[in-house]
Design a protein around this motif. Structure first.
Motif, PDB file in Angstrom:
ATOM      1  N   THR A  90       1.196  -0.956  -0.334  1.00 11.31           N
ATOM      2  CA  THR A  90       0.162   0.007   0.039  1.00 11.31           C
ATOM      3  C   THR A  90       0.642   1.377  -0.202  1.00 11.31           C
ATOM      4  N   GLY A  91       1.822   0.796   0.877  1.00  7.52           N
ATOM      5  CA  GLY A  91       2.948   2.375   0.422  1.00  7.52           C
ATOM      6  C   GLY A  91       4.466   2.152  -0.157  1.00  7.52           C
ATOM      7  N   TYR A  92       4.861   2.808  -0.504  1.00  2.00           N
ATOM      8  CA  TYR A  92       6.263   2.676  -0.375  1.00  2.00           C
ATOM      9  C   TYR A  92       7.124   4.366  -0.007  1.00  2.00           C
ATOM     10  N   LYS A  93       7.619   3.958   0.998  1.00  2.00           N
ATOM     11  CA  LYS A  93       8.296   5.216   1.923  1.00  2.00           C
ATOM     12  C   LYS A  93       9.653   5.250   1.785  1.00  2.00           C
ATOM     13  N   SER A  94      10.608   6.197   1.805  1.00  2.00           N
ATOM     14  CA  SER A  94      11.849   6.441   1.534  1.00  2.00           C
ATOM     15  C   SER A  94      12.481   7.044   2.995  1.00  2.00           C
ATOM     16  N   ASP A  95      12.832   7.480   3.709  1.00  2.00           N
ATOM     17  CA  ASP A  95      13.960   7.938   4.533  1.00  2.00           C
ATOM     18  C   ASP A  95      14.297   8.719   4.523  1.00  2.00           C
ATOM     19  N   VAL A  96      14.818  10.170   4.396  1.00  2.00           N
ATOM     20  CA  VAL A  96      15.222  11.132   3.699  1.00  2.00           C
ATOM     21  C   VAL A  96      16.411  11.389   3.922  1.00  2.00           C
ATOM     22  N   ARG A  97      17.019  11.797   4.404  1.00  2.00           N
ATOM     23  CA  ARG A  97      18.463  12.938   5.301  1.00  2.00           C
ATOM     24  C   ARG A  97      18.888  13.546   4.059  1.00  2.00           C
ATOM     25  N   ILE A  98      19.446  15.220   4.318  1.00  2.00           N
ATOM     26  CA  ILE A  98      19.603  15.699   3.420  1.00  2.00           C
ATOM     27  C   ILE A  98      20.479  16.666   4.273  1.00  2.00           C
ATOM     28  N   HIS A  99      21.973  16.237   3.753  1.00  2.00           N
ATOM     29  CA  HIS A  99      23.182  16.762   4.309  1.00  2.00           C
ATOM     30  C   HIS A  99      24.144  17.879   3.872  1.00  2.00           C
ATOM     31  N   GLN A 100      24.788  18.788   4.629  1.00  2.00           N
ATOM     32  CA  GLN A 100      25.013  20.096   4.006  1.00  2.00           C
ATOM     33  C   GLN A 100      26.174  20.500   5.373  1.00  2.00           C
ATOM     34  N   ASP A 101      27.321  20.598   4.794  1.00  2.00           N
ATOM     35  CA  ASP A 101      27.990  21.379   5.382  1.00  2.00           C
ATOM     36  C   ASP A 101      29.124  20.440   6.164  1.00  2.00           C
ATOM     37  N   GLY A 102      28.342  19.413   6.085  1.00  2.00           N
ATOM     38  CA  GLY A 102      28.843  17.772   7.642  1.00  2.00           C
ATOM     39  C   GLY A 102      27.695  17.833   8.108  1.00  2.00           C
ATOM     40  N   ARG A 103      26.632  18.735   8.044  1.00  2.00           N
ATOM     41  CA  ARG A 103      26.045  18.877   9.346  1.00  2.00           C
ATOM     42  C   ARG A 103      24.107  18.067   8.508  1.00  2.00           C
ATOM     43  N   GLU A 104      23.554  17.404   9.269  1.00  2.00           N
ATOM     44  CA  GLU A 104      22.139  16.845   9.178  1.00  2.00           C
ATOM     45  C   GLU A 104      21.214  18.022   8.826  1.00  2.00           C
ATOM     46  N   VAL A 105      20.388  19.046   7.844  1.00  2.00           N
ATOM     47  CA  VAL A 105      20.359  20.062   7.532  1.00  2.00           C
ATOM     48  C   VAL A 105      18.473  20.144   7.401  1.00  2.00           C
ATOM     49  N   HIS A 106      18.237  18.539   6.755  1.00  2.00           N
ATOM     50  CA  HIS A 106      16.162  18.872   6.768  1.00  2.00           C
ATOM     51  C   HIS A 106      16.053  16.804   6.915  1.00  2.00           C
ATOM     52  N   SER A 107      14.964  16.711   7.110  1.00  2.00           N
ATOM     53  CA  SER A 107      14.629  15.077   6.554  1.00  2.00           C
ATOM     54  C   SER A 107      13.165  14.912   6.421  1.00  2.00           C
ATOM     55  N   LYS A 108      12.953  13.838   5.435  1.00  2.00           N
ATOM     56  CA  LYS A 108      12.040  13.597   5.712  1.00  2.00           C
ATOM     57  C   LYS A 108      11.370  12.021   5.328  1.00  2.00           C
ATOM     58  N   VAL A 109      10.062  11.459   5.480  1.00  2.00           N
ATOM     59  CA  VAL A 109       9.689  10.170   4.671  1.00  2.00           C
ATOM     60  C   VAL A 109       9.518  10.936   3.696  1.00  2.00           C
ATOM     61  N   VAL A 110       9.449  10.376   2.466  1.00  2.00           N
ATOM     62  CA  VAL A 110       9.227  10.987   0.915  1.00  2.00           C
ATOM     63  C   VAL A 110       8.642   9.862   0.369  1.00  2.00           C
ATOM     64  N   ASP A 111       7.259  10.101  -0.289  1.00  2.00           N
ATOM     65  CA  ASP A 111       6.119   8.869  -1.383  1.00  2.00           C
ATOM     66  C   ASP A 111       6.346   9.059  -2.027  1.00  2.00           C
ATOM     67  N   VAL A 112       5.257   8.850  -2.940  1.00  2.00           N
ATOM     68  CA  VAL A 112       4.503   9.089  -3.998  1.00  2.00           C
ATOM     69  C   VAL A 112       4.520  10.306  -4.544  1.00  2.00           C
ATOM     70  N   ASN A 113       3.051  10.838  -3.554  1.00  2.00           N
ATOM     71  CA  ASN A 113       2.858  12.188  -2.970  1.00  2.00           C
ATOM     72  C   ASN A 113       3.141  13.058  -2.349  1.00  2.00           C
TER      73      ASN A 113
END
Length: 478
Positions: A231-254
């Motif tokens: 029923t769902g395909y989800k990716s736990d994605v993290r953004i790193h910039q300048d050596g630190r995590e700056v953003h995160s979100k669980v991504v799905d189709v919509n």
């Protein structure tokens, strides 16, 4: 003596040539301002769009990015622009510089035209009519023609702009789409679980394009219903910039993740590898990694263990050979064994041999059976466990700088539709002429919508010009 050719008449064949002797630019402008051209271009565009959809679905051929389709879109855009510019001057004059003076014959041909005679003088009657019209929210303009007075009154002028705002919305959407296509980003970023990427692949290119930051896939999960349907395909994605995590979100189709104007959408997923842990009698363990590759078959995507999955490991003074093979993506066990081609519950068949290479026959191999993630099996005191399956997530990478323009275009389109269908534009013309009995009045109206509907504004004017009303108002002025 006059020349014999001096008074020679012009032949009939010469006049049409002079009439058609226009410049190339004028001819091109006339071509693109033609309604026939617009209809033909829109029919071609509709046919090409249908054909493009069929080719993409059945043959995998993309027509929408071809030079033919882009040229067709450009021609439609030029046609819309020329048609809009041709009409703009007329509408501007109708709204801001209307022709006030007209004759009584023209008014008689208008819808709901009325002729009557009312007592009073031309000037006083003109003032009464203007006041009555302004009370009903008309913009009134008058002009004297000798002893006569012409009145032009208009309401709902914004309705004039409805079709042109709609045309403008199409041009804005069209221009924004082109801007986004050429200056935007459209690509693909495959990321393994627990790993990071610093770029993406543009469509049709094998070179990694830098993002300017790192994207990490913490983990990928598949959600199921009670019948084990995904029923769902989800990716736990993290953004790193300048050596630190700056953003995160669980991504799905919509629900994409957006960072610095770049959006990441869930687009694809698959199995990339697995790890097996063997634990010896002493408690020591070794981890073995196996790579999974994808093969495209007529039935769909197939997963296989690279290089047959044969690995040697030495543990507690004994050499073991492990064979991991026959991967099935959606293991259910029993005679059915596999349910689908989707990697929903991958399993591998595991065999082990501690007498290699002296004994290579099948009888030297101990079959541990089908094993899924987390499952363990015992062999002569050794423990063999499928530690984890390694998935990858395919993220669509998109950045469309023209998107605000597209949203603006849709807002303009809604505004144009509202102006066209819900704002009634109405014009009332009045011509006043001195008459022996007072003032001869000619009234006429035009309106969008239903021109034959009874006009209350005209009736209001007629009532205000009735002899009783006129005498009452004359008495008030005196």
């Amino acid at each position: 003596m006059s020349s014999p050719n001096k008074h020679k008449p012009t032949t009939s064949a010469q006049a049409p040539i002079d009439e058609r002797d226009i410049g190339a630019m004028e001819a091109l402008w006339a071509f693109f301002s033609s309604m026939k051209t617009a209809i033909v271009l829109l029919l071609f565009l509709a046919a090409a769009s249908v054909l493009g959809t069929l080719l993409e679905d059945r043959k995998g051929v993309t027509l929408y990015g071809s030079s033919f389709y882009k040229t067709l879109l450009a021609l439609v855009g030029i046609n819309l622009t020329v048609c809009s510019l041709n009409r703009f001057k007329l509408v501007w004059r109708q709204v801001f510089g209307p022709v006030v003076v007209t004759d009584r014959q023209h008014i008689a041909g208008m819808a709901g035209s009325v002729s009557l005679t009312t007592p009073g003088q031309v000037d006083s009657v003109s003032e009464r009519i203007a006041k009555a019209l302004r009370s009903r929210r008309y913009k009134v303009t008058s002009a004297g023609v000798g002893s006569d007075i012409a009145i032009h009154a208009v309401r709902g002028r914004a309705g004039f702009w409805g079709p042109h705002v709609t045309h403008l919305s199409l041009l804005v959407i069209f221009a924004s789409a082109i801007y986004g296509h050429f200056l935007g980003t459209d690509g693909y970023a495959p990321i393994l679980e627990t790993e990071r990427t610093t770029g993406y692949y543009r469509r049709g290119q094998d070179k990694l394009t830098p993002l300017g930051f790192e994207v990490e896939l913490r983990n990928f999960t598949i959600e199921f219903d009670g019948n084990h349907n995904p029923t769902g395909y989800k990716s736990d994605v993290r953004i790193h910039q300048d050596g630190r995590e700056v953003h995160s979100k669980v991504v799905d189709v919509n629900h994409p993740l957006t960072w610095q104007g770049i959006s990441f959408y869930q687009s694809d997923y698959g199995l990339n590898g697995l790890s097996v842990v063997i634990t010896g009698l002493s408690g020591k363990s070794k981890r073995l990694s196996f790579t999974v590759v994808e093969e495209n078959t007529p039935q769909g995507r197939r997963y296989v263990i690279k290089e047959m999955g044969l690995t040697e490991v030495e543990l507690d003074g004994r050499k073991l050979h492990l064979l991991v093979h026959n991967l099935v993506p959606d293991y259910v066990g029993g005679e059915a064994l596999n349910r689908s081609l989707l990697p929903l519950n991958p399993a591998v068949e595991v065999m082990i041999n501690d007498r290699w290479p002296q004994y290579k026959g099948l009888d030297a191999w101990q079959r541990l059976g089908w094993m899924t993630e987390g499952k363990s099996a015992r062999f002569k005191g050794y423990n063999v466990t499928i530690e984890r399956l390694i998935f990858y997530s395919g993220l669509q990478v998109a950045r469309n700088p023209g998107l605000p323009g597209v949203y603006t275009g849709f807002a303009l389109m809604i505004l144009g539709i509202l102006l066209s269908f819900y704002v009634t534009h109405k014009t009332i013309r009045v011509h006043l002429t001195p008459a022996p009995e007072g003032v001869s009045v000619a009234l006429g109206t035009t309106q969008t919508g239903n021109p034959d509907a009874p006009d209350r504004d005209i009736q209001h004017l007629v009532d205000s010009l009735s002899p009783q009303t006129a005498e009452s108002q004359e008495g008030m002025h005196s």
